[in-house]
Design a protein around this motif. Structure first.
Motif, PDB file in Angstrom:
ATOM      1  N   LYS A  92      24.590 -29.302  15.140  1.00 45.98           N
ATOM      2  CA  LYS A  92      23.397 -29.703  14.387  1.00 45.98           C
ATOM      3  C   LYS A  92      22.985 -28.598  13.431  1.00 45.98           C
ATOM      4  O   LYS A  92      22.625 -28.858  12.275  1.00 45.98           O
ATOM      5  N   PHE A  93      23.042 -27.359  13.906  1.00 50.59           N
ATOM      6  CA  PHE A  93      22.732 -26.207  13.057  1.00 50.59           C
ATOM      7  C   PHE A  93      23.697 -26.139  11.888  1.00 50.59           C
ATOM      8  O   PHE A  93      23.304 -25.859  10.748  1.00 50.59           O
ATOM      9  N   SER A  94      24.971 -26.404  12.149  1.00 55.48           N
ATOM     10  CA  SER A  94      25.984 -26.395  11.098  1.00 55.48           C
ATOM     11  C   SER A  94      25.717 -27.490  10.074  1.00 55.48           C
ATOM     12  O   SER A  94      25.870 -27.288   8.866  1.00 55.48           O
ATOM     13  N   GLU A  95      25.297 -28.661  10.561  1.00 50.01           N
ATOM     14  CA  GLU A  95      24.985 -29.775   9.661  1.00 50.01           C
ATOM     15  C   GLU A  95      23.807 -29.432   8.751  1.00 50.01           C
ATOM     16  O   GLU A  95      23.839 -29.682   7.537  1.00 50.01           O
ATOM     17  N   LEU A  96      22.747 -28.850   9.327  1.00 51.66           N
ATOM     18  CA  LEU A  96      21.573 -28.470   8.530  1.00 51.66           C
ATOM     19  C   LEU A  96      21.924 -27.374   7.528  1.00 51.66           C
ATOM     20  O   LEU A  96      21.473 -27.392   6.382  1.00 51.66           O
ATOM     21  N   ASN A  97      22.726 -26.412   7.980  1.00 48.00           N
ATOM     22  CA  ASN A  97      23.136 -25.335   7.080  1.00 48.00           C
ATOM     23  C   ASN A  97      23.933 -25.859   5.897  1.00 48.00           C
ATOM     24  O   ASN A  97      23.811 -25.364   4.776  1.00 48.00           O
ATOM     25  N   MET A 124      23.595 -28.543   4.376  1.00 44.65           N
ATOM     26  CA  MET A 124      22.691 -29.121   3.383  1.00 44.65           C
ATOM     27  C   MET A 124      22.004 -28.032   2.568  1.00 44.65           C
ATOM     28  O   MET A 124      21.850 -28.137   1.355  1.00 44.65           O
ATOM     29  N   VAL A 125      21.618 -26.941   3.241  1.00 42.96           N
ATOM     30  CA  VAL A 125      20.920 -25.843   2.564  1.00 42.96           C
ATOM     31  C   VAL A 125      21.876 -25.033   1.699  1.00 42.96           C
ATOM     32  O   VAL A 125      21.512 -24.587   0.606  1.00 42.96           O
ATOM     33  N   PHE A 126      23.094 -24.847   2.173  1.00 48.77           N
ATOM     34  CA  PHE A 126      24.040 -23.949   1.517  1.00 48.77           C
ATOM     35  C   PHE A 126      25.076 -24.676   0.668  1.00 48.77           C
ATOM     36  O   PHE A 126      26.093 -24.091   0.315  1.00 48.77           O
ATOM     37  N   LYS A 127      24.811 -25.917   0.317  1.00 51.18           N
ATOM     38  CA  LYS A 127      25.793 -26.688  -0.452  1.00 51.18           C
ATOM     39  C   LYS A 127      25.422 -26.715  -1.931  1.00 51.18           C
ATOM     40  O   LYS A 127      24.263 -26.876  -2.302  1.00 51.18           O
TER      41      LYS A 127
END
Length: 307
Positions: free
Chosen positions: A144-149, A151-154
Motif C-alpha cells: 500500500k505504501f508502494s502504491e501511494l508512493n 502516485m506521489v513520485f510519478k
C-alpha cells in the motif's frame, strides 16, 4: 531468472491449500496449530519484518529469515504494486510457488516463488507457511505504501519516476551498495535538439517524443532497474546490481529500440548518453556530475561527427 535445461518442477499453492496449517483471520493464529517455529523465533521475525515499509528492504529481510530457518533459495515476489528478486549464483531447477493472502477468503496480494536444487519437504512447507503468515500483514502495508508512493513520485506525462523519486531512490541505492557491495551505475540522457522539435512540430509532438522515449527506456532495462524523468528532456536510469557490461547492454538495447521505432526515424531522432559507476565515498551529486560530464562529451562528439 535463468533456469537450467533440466526439467522444471513447479508447484503452486495458496495459503488455504497447505493442509493442516490454515491462516485464519488473525495474525496470532500462527502461534497455534502445533507450530514449527518457536514463539521466540516468531516474535523475532515480526520485529525484523516491521522495521521498514520499503518493499525491497522487507523482502531482503524475509529472504534472510528463510535462509536462517530453512535454507537459501532464489526468491521472487510479484504483485500489482511491487516486485522483488533475489538470485543466488546457482542455477536451480525446482520451483515452488505460493499465492499470498490475508485469509483463505480474501484476495491475493501477490505470489512468491522459491527456486532450489530439491523440492520442499513437508516440514519445510510448514515452516514457509508460518513465515508467510508472519510476512503477509507487514507486506500488505508495504505494498500500500508502494502504491501511494508511486502516485506521489510519478511523472504524469511519461508515467515513470519523477525528480523527487530519483533523488530518494539514488540515495537509497548508494546506501544499499555500501552495505552489500553490489555494483551501482547511473545513466543520464537527454534528447538532442529537443527545442527544435518543439518549435518545428509543436509542443504536443514534443510531449509524444518524451512519452515514446520513456517507453523505449523502460523496454531497455531489467526489472531491477529504475527509470526517471528529471525534468524537460532529461532522463536518468539507476542500474543495480550493475557493472560495465550492464550499462553497455542497456545502451545497446536503447539504440535498438529507437532504430526499430518508425516514430523516431521520421523525426531523425537522437539522444546523448553519459554514465558513471559508483565507488565507495561518492555522493549522489558526485555520481550524477560524472555521468553528466560524460553526457556532454558524448553530445559534443556527435556534433563533431555530424559536421
Amino acid at each position: 531468472m535463468g533456469l537450467s535445461n533440466k526439467e522444471v518442477i513447479i508447484k503452486t499453492l495458496t495459503q488455504a491449500e497447505t493442509g493442516n496449517y490454515p491462516l485464519g483471520n488473525g495474525l496470532f493464529t500462527v502461534f497455534s496449530n502445533n507450530p514449527a517455529l518457536t514463539v521466540e523465533n516468531k516474535l523475532l521475525c515480526l520485529e525484523l519484518l516491521q522495521t521498514s515499509l520499503d518493499l525491497k528492504e522487507m523482502m531482503t529481510t524475509f529472504a534472510s529469515l528463510v535462509a536462517r530457518f530453512i535454507r537459501p533459495f532464489n526468491i521472487r515476489f510479484q504483485s500489482a504494486h511491487g516486485f522483488f528478486s533475489l538470485n543466488n549464483e546457482n542455477k536451480f531447477h525446482c520451483s515452488d510457488s505460493f499465492n499470498l493472502s490475508i485469509s483463505s477468503t480474501s484476495a491475493r496480494i501477490g505470489s512468491i516463488t522459491y527456486q532450489s536444487t530439491t523440492p520442499l519437504s513437508a516440514q519445510e512447507n510448514k515452516l514457509l507457511t508460518e513465515l508467510h503468515q508472519l510476512l503477509v500483514p507487514s507486506l500488505r502495508h508495504a505494498l500500500k505504501f508502494s502504491e501511494l508512493n508511486s502516485m506521489v513520485f510519478k511523472d504524469h506525462l511519461t508515467n515513470i519516476g519523477n525528480r523527487a523519486y530519483y533523488d530518494e531512490s539514488l540515495e537509497r541505492a548508494i546506501l544499499q551498495s555500501s552495505r552489500s557491495h553490489q555494483g551501482l551505475s547511473l545513466i543520464v540522457l537527454d534528447i538532442n535538439d529537443f527545442k527544435i522539435i518543439n518549435d518545428t512540430f509543436g509542443h504536443l509532438k514534443g510531449d509524444q517524443v518524451l512519452q515514446h522515449f520513456s517507453g523505449a527506456l523502460i523496454k531497455s532495462i531489467r526489472t531491477s532497474d529504475m527509470v526517471f524523468r528529471l525534468g524537460g528532456d532529461e532522463f536518468a536510469v539507476i542500474l543495480q546490481p550493475s557493472d560495465q557490461k550492464s550499462v553497455h547492454k542497456v545502451i545497446a538495447r536503447l539504440h535498438q529500440e529507437i532504430s526499430n521505432n518508425s516514430f523516431f526515424t521520421e523525426l531523425n531522432f537522437s539522444s546523448s548518453i553519459g554514465f558513471s559507476h559508483w565507488l565507495m565515498g561518492l555522493s549522489a551529486n558526485e555520481l550524477f556530475s560524472i555521468a553528466d560530464q560524460n553526457l556532454y562529451i558524448n553530445k559534443a562528439s556527435q556534433k563533431t561527427s555530424n559536421q
